[in-house]
Scaffold this motif. Structure first.
Motif: not given
Length: 402
Positions: A166-178
């Protein structure tokens, strides 16, 4: 005198209407026709459009010719498209090059793709909330990394979410090439920490090979992108393989219900690699030529015309066979979704399949002894008709996959 004036007015009105019509047609072609064309070394550029369009050297090309005595036109030559040989439409570039020669295929092949990242195909509540939705993630986004770890599968995400609790996750996602960075706070549900999203990390299926380049080993197939079935987005390719497929059956097409080829991978042997998944199809390299056919010349898009063609396809797992068809519609416009409309006329194929079925995508289209296109989609309401793509566009993409 009055009759003469009346006749003159009528003639002038008709001439004015004709002029406006010609200018309207010229304006339409100016907006829709491409700005660049590939041509053979003879440099002849003529378009098979509804109204007659030819070309002549653009005025500024005369000055270019005076300064370029080498005659090199590989960089492009400026030409003016002319409606009926009289009305200027637009200036375009004609690039002269040696016409490619390719082996037309028609064999079915097995497709195995692993995604670059994973695609979010569904968001769901866990423990009364959806952590993924709360932090801004949406269906169709591509998860690239979690806590700095590159993501390749659903298991990768599950492991990282469990670690962060429950400490939180850093997520990187891509949408429309960004790419975007967000913090996801997991929810505790049914004995574990969950992110509240379903993802897809791979795909497999059946397609048809369009062409093979003997010199480079490069192939092109399918004629359209492999897309996620839930989101409709093009699957981002990490790696892919060509597998041997065994056709086990066929569901014929009928009005309102497209049929499909049924098959299964016949072994673990890899016949080649897939390096590009794009709107024009799948591209990569094969270990060997799929068949000992002779090479044929590539037909450029402006050379394709309405009328009889042959498509090559294998609907029973045996060697591809030629079937008669007709091209009914051609669209040269830049950015158009579909280049061709193809009508199957071969009673033999219609009797076996009902027309076009899923799995035939990529079947090469031959016209005047040249490879001009590939079948891509079937019409739902008339399976004897379907869309096609110019082979020239597929070859351009194949060059990027080398």
């Amino acid at each position: 005198m009055e009759i003469t004036k009346y006749f003159f007015r009528r003639t002038a009105a008709a001439a004015g209407a004709l002029t406006l019509t010609l200018l309207g047609v010229a304006g339409f072609y100016d907006r829709t026709l491409p700005d660049s064309y590939s041509v053979a070394h003879d440099g002849k550029l003529e378009l098979n459009t509804f109204f007659s369009i030819s070309s002549r050297p653009a005025k500024r090309s005369y000055m270019t010719a005076l300064t370029d005595l080498s005659g090199d036109t590989s960089h492009g030559r400026e030409s003016t498209l002319m409606l009926f040989g009289a009305v200027p439409v637009k200036d375009v570039t004609a690039v002269c090059s040696e016409r490619p020669k390719l082996v037309p295929c028609g064999e079915t092949f097995g497709i195995k793709l692993l995604t670059d990242g994973v695609i979010v195909v569904e968001l769901t509540d866990v423990g009364g909330r959806c952590p993924a939705r709360e932090c801004g993630i949406r269906k169709g986004d591509i998860i690239i990394s979690v806590n700095g770890r590159n993501i390749r599968s659903n298991r990768d995400i599950s492991e990282e979410v469990r670690k962060c609790r429950d400490s939180g996750c850093e997520v990187v996602y891509r949408r429309d090439g960004k790419d975007k960075n967000v913090m996801l706070e997991p929810a505790y549900f049914e004995g574990g920490y969950k992110a509240g999203m379903w993802v897809r990390d791979s795909s497999a299926g059946i397609g048809t090979l369009t062409f093979f380049d003997k010199d480079s080993g490069v192939f092109g197939g399918l004629g359209h992108a492999v897309c996620d079935s839930d989101t409709g987005n093009i699957l981002p390719l990490s790696e892919g393989a060509v597998g041997d497929i065994e056709i086990t059956g066929l569901i014929p097409s009928e009005e309102g219900s497209p049929g499909q080829l049924l098959g299964e991978f016949s072994g673990e042997e890899v016949l080649g690699e897939i390096t590009l998944n794009c709107e024009a199809g799948l591209f990569g390299k094969l270990e060997n030529s799929p068949d000992e056919k002779e090479e044929v010349e590539l037909g450029y898009k402006q050379e394709v015309h309405r009328g009889s063609v042959q498509i090559y396809s294998s609907v029973d797992g045996k060697a591809p066979e030629p079937y008669s068809a007709r091209i009914e519609h051609i669209d040269l416009s830049d950015g158009v979704e579909h280049d061709l409309v193809v009508h199957i006329t071969d009673e033999r194929l219609i009797g076996e399949t009902g027309g076009i079925v899923q799995g035939m995508s990529g079947s090469p289209i031959m016209q005047d002894g040249r490879l001009v296109g590939a079948v891509t989609h079937v019409f739902i309401d008339d399976p004897t008709r379907g869309y096609g793509i110019f082979a020239e566009d597929m070859v351009s993409c194949a060059e990027k996959s080398r």
